[in-house]
Design a protein around this motif. Structure first.
Motif, PDB file in Angstrom:
ATOM      1  N   MET A 178     165.298  23.005  77.662  1.00 49.09           N
ATOM      2  CA  MET A 178     164.196  23.230  76.709  1.00 49.09           C
ATOM      3  C   MET A 178     163.605  24.616  76.917  1.00 49.09           C
ATOM      4  SD  MET A 178     163.470  20.639  74.575  1.00 49.09           S
ATOM      5  CE  MET A 178     161.702  20.774  74.242  1.00 49.09           C
ATOM      6  N   ALA A 179     163.335  24.981  78.161  1.00 46.10           N
ATOM      7  CA  ALA A 179     162.737  26.291  78.455  1.00 46.10           C
ATOM      8  C   ALA A 179     163.689  27.416  78.065  1.00 46.10           C
ATOM      9  CB  ALA A 179     162.384  26.377  79.942  1.00 46.10           C
ATOM     10  N   TYR A 180     164.966  27.268  78.381  1.00 49.44           N
ATOM     11  CA  TYR A 180     165.975  28.266  78.050  1.00 49.44           C
ATOM     12  C   TYR A 180     166.073  28.440  76.532  1.00 49.44           C
ATOM     13  CZ  TYR A 180     170.639  30.279  77.400  1.00 49.44           C
ATOM     14  OH  TYR A 180     171.691  31.062  77.001  1.00 49.44           O
ATOM     15  N   SER A 181     166.146  27.319  75.818  1.00 44.14           N
ATOM     16  CA  SER A 181     166.287  27.355  74.361  1.00 44.14           C
ATOM     17  C   SER A 181     165.055  27.949  73.692  1.00 44.14           C
ATOM     18  CB  SER A 181     166.551  25.938  73.827  1.00 44.14           C
ATOM     19  OG  SER A 181     167.747  25.425  74.390  1.00 44.14           O
ATOM     20  N   ALA A 182     163.874  27.600  74.176  1.00 37.45           N
ATOM     21  CA  ALA A 182     162.638  28.148  73.609  1.00 37.45           C
ATOM     22  C   ALA A 182     162.578  29.656  73.834  1.00 37.45           C
ATOM     23  CB  ALA A 182     161.416  27.469  74.230  1.00 37.45           C
ATOM     24  N   ASN A 183     162.882  30.079  75.043  1.00 33.20           N
ATOM     25  CA  ASN A 183     162.846  31.504  75.375  1.00 33.20           C
ATOM     26  C   ASN A 183     163.839  32.298  74.522  1.00 33.20           C
ATOM     27  OD1 ASN A 183     162.018  33.803  77.054  1.00 33.20           O
ATOM     28  ND2 ASN A 183     164.098  33.668  77.854  1.00 33.20           N
ATOM     29  N   LYS A 184     165.033  31.760  74.368  1.00 28.36           N
ATOM     30  CA  LYS A 184     166.077  32.439  73.603  1.00 28.36           C
ATOM     31  C   LYS A 184     165.685  32.601  72.128  1.00 28.36           C
ATOM     32  CE  LYS A 184     171.015  32.610  73.177  1.00 28.36           C
ATOM     33  NZ  LYS A 184     172.294  32.090  73.546  1.00 28.36           N
ATOM     34  N   ARG A 185     164.871  31.684  71.615  1.00 25.78           N
ATOM     35  CA  ARG A 185     164.468  31.714  70.217  1.00 25.78           C
ATOM     36  C   ARG A 185     163.069  32.292  70.013  1.00 25.78           C
ATOM     37  NH1 ARG A 185     168.255  28.761  71.219  1.00 25.78           N
ATOM     38  NH2 ARG A 185     169.836  28.072  69.777  1.00 25.78           N
TER      39      ARG A 185
END
Length: 139
Positions: free
Chosen positions: A67-74
């Motif tokens: 979740m953190a990785y995906s949020a940061n990437k977007r």
């Protein structure tokens, strides 16, 4: 993301050493963790989480990181995030693992979309949903 260990590309290994009773010391990279059974089980000393709790911890922590990785990437600002994994026992296995996600932001549809993205990048939940082959051998 390093997926290499011992010269074998795309593999990851951990080692468990019996430590008496029903306790094991697990070495994962540079870290050690005690895995045990509760004192209510003969041989258990309650010095660490049970193996099934470690499995659930892998699910919850991997999904949190996804979740953190995906949020940061977007470029999505992620507020407080809590992920809970609950296993339903069916004999000596879990018949279901439920992952509950609570976030202060994003909310609603944006949170649902982010969860779908996280599902695609979470190694642990993807592994469990594809029924990996388990090979047990003496070496």
């Amino acid at each position: 993301m390093g997926n290499e260990t011992s010269g074998h590309p795309h593999q990851r290994s951990v080692q468990a050493r019996w430590d008496g009773g029903l306790r094991a010391v697990v070495t994962a990279g540079e870290f050690e963790m005690i895995v045990d059974e509760p004192e209510s089980v003969p041989g258990g000393t309650g010095k660490g989480p049970q193996p099934t709790e470690v499995l659930l911890a892998s699910v919850a922590s991997c999904f949190t990181i996804a979740m953190a990785y995906s949020a940061n990437k977007r470029g999505i600002e992620l507020g407080d995030l809590d992920v809970e994994a609950t296993g339903t026992y069916d004999g000596p296995r879990f018949s279901k693992i439920r992952v509950e996600v609570r976030a202060t932001s994003p909310e609603g549809e944006e949170l649902a979309k982010l969860m779908k993205v996280a599902e695609r990048v979470c190694y642990v939940t993807r592994t469990l949903t594809t029924n990996p082959e388990v090979e047990i051998v003496a070496v």
